[in-house]
Write an enzyme that holds these catalytic residues in place. Structure first.
Site, PDB file in Angstrom:
ATOM      1  N   GLY A  33       0.803  -1.209   0.000  1.00 59.96           N
ATOM      2  CA  GLY A  33       0.000   0.000   0.000  1.00 59.96           C
ATOM      3  C   GLY A  33       0.836   1.259   0.000  1.00 59.96           C
ATOM      4  N   HIS A  39       4.831   1.798  -8.087  1.00 61.83           N
ATOM      5  CA  HIS A  39       3.885   0.674  -8.045  1.00 61.83           C
ATOM      6  C   HIS A  39       3.009   0.656  -9.300  1.00 61.83           C
ATOM      7  CE1 HIS A  39       4.435   1.333  -3.562  1.00 61.83           C
ATOM      8  NE2 HIS A  39       4.693   0.042  -3.668  1.00 61.83           N
ATOM      9  N   GLU A 151      12.892  -3.040  -9.100  1.00 61.99           N
ATOM     10  CA  GLU A 151      14.311  -3.292  -8.843  1.00 61.99           C
ATOM     11  C   GLU A 151      14.922  -2.345  -7.814  1.00 61.99           C
ATOM     12  OE1 GLU A 151      15.967  -3.384 -12.847  1.00 61.99           O
ATOM     13  OE2 GLU A 151      16.098  -5.578 -12.680  1.00 61.99           O
ATOM     14  N   ASP A 153      14.236  -2.614  -4.852  1.00 60.39           N
ATOM     15  CA  ASP A 153      14.532  -3.695  -3.899  1.00 60.39           C
ATOM     16  C   ASP A 153      15.201  -4.829  -4.668  1.00 60.39           C
ATOM     17  OD1 ASP A 153      13.231  -2.524  -1.489  1.00 60.39           O
ATOM     18  OD2 ASP A 153      11.463  -2.656  -2.756  1.00 60.39           O
ATOM     19  N   VAL A 179      11.632   3.507 -10.649  1.00 64.01           N
ATOM     20  CA  VAL A 179      10.993   4.762 -11.069  1.00 64.01           C
ATOM     21  C   VAL A 179      11.450   5.852 -10.104  1.00 64.01           C
ATOM     22  CG1 VAL A 179       8.808   5.959 -11.470  1.00 64.01           C
ATOM     23  CG2 VAL A 179       9.019   3.522 -12.012  1.00 64.01           C
ATOM     24  N   SER A 189       7.289   4.527  -0.656  1.00 62.23           N
ATOM     25  CA  SER A 189       6.212   4.918   0.260  1.00 62.23           C
ATOM     26  C   SER A 189       6.754   5.680   1.458  1.00 62.23           C
ATOM     27  CB  SER A 189       5.454   3.672   0.726  1.00 62.23           C
ATOM     28  OG  SER A 189       4.931   2.970  -0.384  1.00 62.23           O
ATOM     29  N   ARG A 190       8.002   5.426   1.817  1.00 66.22           N
ATOM     30  CA  ARG A 190       8.596   6.087   2.967  1.00 66.22           C
ATOM     31  C   ARG A 190       8.870   7.571   2.712  1.00 66.22           C
ATOM     32  NH1 ARG A 190      11.135   1.914   6.384  1.00 66.22           N
ATOM     33  NH2 ARG A 190      10.676  -0.092   5.427  1.00 66.22           N
TER      34      ARG A 190
END
Length: 297
Positions: A33, A39, A151, A153, A179, A189-190
């Protein structure tokens, strides 16, 4: 625009799946989320290769080795659903913890060939076993044909490819490029937890990675000297605190540890990994700093 189907139970998933045309290919994008354009790029890639696109939103407790980080993870389901719908995602699975962990949130142990012990795995003990557990469980429940991962991660992608290998090669794992924001900061998200000042300085991480790539294209720099220069770039201004800079062979993920050996002298491309803190927010990034391996003369 077609309305997205929100699936909250396993029974609902079975009903949805049985309604699909026979042989329909399902592309899957697992998320926690707080979605951003990174995403959505995964969803768009899945959309281009499959008949049906399914996302999941589940904040997985077993991959957090810091309980405070888990508690602080941003939640924004309503906006996430709108965002997924806007890029043509057909359905989103939002399971309960009991669906994923019927016996309670405990990670299984997978034979990850050491991927969970090195680099990011050494910094976050247990993290990749938690990732492997939740992804394996989602694959079991949903049975997608292909699954899409970013990628940023990079090591996680390698772990998930190993999980798929342990599952007999199913589903197909599709790595997708990082991206970035216009100033180079990897989307995460952080990032929404950064103060305006921290956000201003956060792109220094990618600046350091690009410096490493450009330096290595011109000079045969050893690891020790390069890390010193990169640290200076990241910590300039005093708003970021470096946690780690690591290098690994990009294909095998073998860590590069010799401080004196030139980084363009290895048999595989070199991937660099950086983690740093902006206050309490941990930021990670990665970049290919040597594009091709060196063949000994």
């Amino acid at each position: 625009m077609k309305k997205i189907e929100q699936i909250t139970t396993l029974a609902d998933w079975q009903t949805f799946r049985s309604s699909l045309p026979k042989g329909a290919r399902i592309g899957f994008v697992p998320t926690m989320g707080a979605l951003h354009q990174g995403h959505l790029a995964l969803v768009e890639k899945a959309r281009s290769e499959n008949d049906v696109v399914l996302a999941s939103i589940y904040v997985n407790p077993t991959q957090f080795n810091n309980p405070a980080d888990f508690a602080a993870y941003p939640l924004d389901l309503e906006n996430d659903l709108h965002a997924l719908e806007s890029v043509g995602c057909d359905a989103v699975f939002t399971p309960q913890e009991s669906d994923i962990y019927p016996d309670g949130p405990v990670a299984r142990v997978y034979e990850l060939q050491g991927l969970d012990q090195c680099l990011e795995g050494a910094l976050r003990p247990g993290h990749f076993q938690g990732v492997a557990t939740v992804v394996d469980r989602l694959f079991d429940l949903l049975q997608p044909d292909a699954a899409y991962f970013g990628e940023k991660d990079y090591q996680q992608v390698k772990v998930i490819q190993r999980v798929a290998e342990l599952r007999g090669g199913q589903p197909r794992i599709v790595p997708c490029p990082i991206v970035r924001e216009k100033d180079g900061l990897a989307m995460s998200s952080r990032n929404r937890r950064l103060t305006p000042l921290q956000r201003e300085f956060a792109p220094q991480i990618f600046e350091a990675l690009r410096f490493a790539q450009e330096e290595l294209a011109v000079f045969p720099v050893p690891l020790k000297a390069l890390v010193r220069e990169m640290r200076g770039i990241i910590e300039a201004g005093g708003h970021l605190k470096l946690e780690d800079i690591s290098f690994a062979l990009a294909d095998s993920m073998t860590p590069v540890t010799d401080p004196e050996r030139y980084l363009d002298r290895y048999p595989e491309p070199i991937q660099c990994f950086v983690s740093a803190y902006a206050g309490e927010v941990r930021l990670i990034d990665t970049h290919r700093v040597v594009e091709s391996g060196h063949s000994p003369a």
